[in-house]
Enzyme design. Structure first.
Site, PDB file in Angstrom:
ATOM      1  N   ARG A 263      35.572  58.530  43.152  1.00  0.00           N
ATOM      2  CA  ARG A 263      35.308  57.055  42.605  1.00  0.00           C
ATOM      3  C   ARG A 263      34.496  56.084  43.430  1.00  0.00           C
ATOM      4  O   ARG A 263      34.569  55.993  44.538  1.00  0.00           O
ATOM      5  CB  ARG A 263      36.890  56.048  42.513  1.00  0.00           C
ATOM      6  CG  ARG A 263      36.622  55.158  41.723  1.00  0.00           C
ATOM      7  CD  ARG A 263      38.220  54.363  41.793  1.00  0.00           C
ATOM      8  NE  ARG A 263      38.229  53.171  40.874  1.00  0.00           N
ATOM      9  CZ  ARG A 263      38.032  51.892  41.453  1.00  0.00           C
ATOM     10  NH1 ARG A 263      37.770  51.498  42.672  1.00  0.00           N
ATOM     11  NH2 ARG A 263      38.147  50.980  40.433  1.00  0.00           N
TER      12      ARG A 263
ATOM     13  N   SER B  63      42.909  56.336  31.395  1.00  0.00           N
ATOM     14  CA  SER B  63      43.899  55.445  31.921  1.00  0.00           C
ATOM     15  C   SER B  63      44.424  54.790  30.776  1.00  0.00           C
ATOM     16  O   SER B  63      43.905  54.470  29.661  1.00  0.00           O
ATOM     17  CB  SER B  63      42.767  54.315  32.747  1.00  0.00           C
ATOM     18  OG  SER B  63      42.584  54.805  33.920  1.00  0.00           O
TER      19      SER B  63
ATOM     20  N   LYS C  70      42.601  47.122  42.883  1.00  0.00           N
ATOM     21  CA  LYS C  70      42.503  46.321  41.474  1.00  0.00           C
ATOM     22  C   LYS C  70      43.416  45.267  41.623  1.00  0.00           C
ATOM     23  O   LYS C  70      44.696  45.534  40.770  1.00  0.00           O
ATOM     24  CB  LYS C  70      42.524  47.179  40.346  1.00  0.00           C
ATOM     25  CG  LYS C  70      41.603  48.185  40.069  1.00  0.00           C
ATOM     26  CD  LYS C  70      41.671  49.060  38.791  1.00  0.00           C
ATOM     27  CE  LYS C  70      40.624  49.950  38.549  1.00  0.00           C
ATOM     28  NZ  LYS C  70      40.708  50.654  37.232  1.00  0.00           N
TER      29      LYS C  70
END
Length: 209
Positions: free
Chosen positions: A40, A109, A139
């Protein structure tokens, strides 16, 4: 169910890992029992992302661990990744499948939305991810998912379910009991002093592996 999609899903995020740390950190996580690795990167230019992903792809292949790229179907294809993980703002699942092929993994997701997960399964997703289950530094504004969602998903989905968001070795067992097949971790693995030991603490939550 794909037998490899159970256990620790380690997400190597360049928010925590610089260029020199990235590959050794992923190798340590695999040594600690990580069953899937995702790359990521939300900050580097394409040429650096390509170099990173290729190195991790080669490493994961040597260890027999599936490697996925976050968001970027083209990067996954260019670097020989085993698949891609897609969020709400990314390429659609059907379009991604047409490009990447039937023999690659695609995860989606689904946040706190069971209907989105059911639709993803119908469209051919290999796994779905729910979260955030706990407050997450990666997040902080993410929607909140609950163990009850996992229980409902377990009765309706046939594909593996990944739980993500603030998951630690201390709180992860409740999510496995509720129906999670994998626990995804970023900070809990890669922002720790001993990455291998950190990964092992998650791995021990899955006694049948």
């Amino acid at each position: 169910m794909n037998p490899s999609l159970r256990g620790l899903y380690a997400i190597a995020d360049t928010q925590f890992l610089d260029d020199a740390q990235l590959v050794p950190a992923v190798e340590a996580a695999i040594a600690g029992g990580a069953r899937v690795v995702q790359y990521r990167d939300k900050q580097h230019p394409p040429e650096i992302r390509q170099r990173h992903a290729k190195k991790i792809s080669d490493l994961c292949r040597r260890h027999g661990v599936p490697f996925l790229v976050n968001d970027d179907v083209a990067l996954a294809m260019e670097t020989g990744a085993d698949g891609v993980h897609l969020g709400r703002e990314d390429m659609g699942l059907r379009a991604a499948r047409a490009l990447i092929g039937d023999n690659k993994l695609i995860g989606v997701s689904c946040y706190n939305e069971l209907e989105r997960a059911l639709a993803a399964e119908r469209d051919g997703a290999d796994y779905i991810a729910f979260g955030s289950f706990f407050p997450s530094r990666t997040k902080p504004g993410a929607v909140h998912a609950t163990p009850e969602l996992l229980r409902a998903a377990r009765t309706q989905l046939r594909i593996p379910v990944v739980a993500i968001g603030g998951i630690t070795p201390e709180n992860g067992a409740t999510l496995i009991e509720a129906g999670a097949d994998m626990l995804a971790a970023i900070d809990g693995v890669f922002n720790q002093t001993d990455i291998r030991a950190a990964a092992q603490r998650y791995t021990k939550l899955f006694p049948k592996i």
